[in-house]
Motif scaffolding. Sequence first.
Motif, mmCIF file in Angstrom:
data_model
loop_
_atom_site.group_PDB
_atom_site.id
_atom_site.type_symbol
_atom_site.label_atom_id
_atom_site.label_comp_id
_atom_site.label_asym_id
_atom_site.label_seq_id
_atom_site.Cartn_x
_atom_site.Cartn_y
_atom_site.Cartn_z
ATOM 1 N N THR A 58 -57.331 -7.922 15.044
ATOM 2 C CA THR A 58 -57.811 -7.032 13.975
ATOM 3 C C THR A 58 -58.739 -7.797 13.035
ATOM 4 O O THR A 58 -58.778 -9.027 13.033
ATOM 5 C CB THR A 58 -56.640 -6.471 13.144
ATOM 6 O OG1 THR A 58 -55.978 -7.555 12.482
ATOM 7 C CG2 THR A 58 -55.658 -5.709 14.023
ATOM 8 N N SER A 59 -59.472 -7.047 12.256
ATOM 9 C CA SER A 59 -60.317 -7.628 11.203
ATOM 10 C C SER A 59 -60.236 -6.738 9.978
ATOM 11 O O SER A 59 -59.907 -5.550 10.071
ATOM 12 C CB SER A 59 -61.765 -7.760 11.675
ATOM 13 O OG SER A 59 -62.320 -6.495 11.966
ATOM 14 N N ASP B 131 -62.235 -5.436 6.388
ATOM 15 C CA ASP B 131 -63.383 -5.339 5.484
ATOM 16 C C ASP B 131 -62.847 -5.012 4.097
ATOM 17 O O ASP B 131 -62.234 -3.955 3.900
ATOM 18 C CB ASP B 131 -64.349 -4.244 5.944
ATOM 19 C CG ASP B 131 -65.049 -4.598 7.252
ATOM 20 O OD1 ASP B 131 -65.323 -5.796 7.455
ATOM 21 O OD2 ASP B 131 -65.301 -3.678 8.056
ATOM 22 N N GLU C 237 -59.602 -4.294 17.427
ATOM 23 C CA GLU C 237 -60.649 -4.608 18.404
ATOM 24 C C GLU C 237 -60.780 -3.542 19.477
ATOM 25 O O GLU C 237 -61.869 -3.285 20.006
ATOM 26 C CB GLU C 237 -60.369 -5.972 19.037
ATOM 27 C CG GLU C 237 -61.504 -6.533 19.869
ATOM 28 C CD GLU C 237 -61.187 -7.912 20.383
ATOM 29 O OE1 GLU C 237 -60.460 -8.004 21.391
ATOM 30 O OE2 GLU C 237 -61.648 -8.902 19.760
ATOM 31 N N SER D 205 -54.527 -10.265 9.969
ATOM 32 C CA SER D 205 -55.865 -10.742 9.598
ATOM 33 C C SER D 205 -56.023 -10.618 8.086
ATOM 34 O O SER D 205 -55.099 -10.182 7.391
ATOM 35 C CB SER D 205 -56.959 -9.947 10.329
ATOM 36 O OG SER D 205 -56.838 -8.568 10.066
ATOM 37 N N ALA E 195 -59.159 -10.844 4.515
ATOM 38 C CA ALA E 195 -60.529 -10.959 4.030
ATOM 39 C C ALA E 195 -60.500 -11.427 2.589
ATOM 40 O O ALA E 195 -59.511 -11.220 1.868
ATOM 41 C CB ALA E 195 -61.270 -9.640 4.151
#
Length: 233
Positions: free
Chosen positions: A18-19, A21, A44, A102, A104
């Motif tokens: 995963t990521s 934002d 993903e 993940s 940010a």
Amino acid sequence: TSEGVNHSVIEGAAVVPTSVDLSSSENPTTYGRLISFSADVNAENGSTPAGTVQFSVDGTDIGDPVTVNGDGVATSALLAAPEPGDHTVIASFQAEAGYAGSGAIITQTVTDAGVVLDLGSSDVNSDYGQSVHFTTHGAAAQAGAAMPTGFVQFRVDGSDLGDAVEVQDGAAVSPAISDLAPGAHQVTALYSGDTHFESDQTTLTQNVAKIGTTTGLGVSPTSSTYGDPLDLT
């Protein structure tokens, strides 16, 4: 052994990367303004990740972890923007089974807040020789922010009226002045600003009127004969 290896491969493949934002509702913002942060978590494989996001500012958590909604988004609770300067905001995604965690990081910039100044006179339409003083009240332009501190320099027609006066409970009072000539005078209050608030100034017009007079006329003697001298006072 082969079964164990295959099992590990299957487990590894099942964890979806995963990521995150991370964004701010307003960046830069001003001190005391209410802001929030949003984390958009993406998987993903295009699925919607399950889990929670923990938001923090400068290492301090903003409330409890927030559950990611059906769109993959988690939004922090509202908070008042901290001290002016740059702050590190982190969104840490804590994944449920099947997804990888993940996170940010962004920098939240906070600037000095504006103030609203109100300047008043003890008698804005005074008479010549009358003693007057001036009072300024300052409040944060952003509701809910702290009360401004600092100093106020009062000026009359461009000249300082005494020394700068410290703001206490949001107000500052000038020294008294009683030698203003008749006419209109510009009074200015210059606020110094402090670690949270910008400097600012405001003005008013002080009107000074001439002192009213009365004149009486007397004659002596009040009864006379033609040709007698008279005294007029």
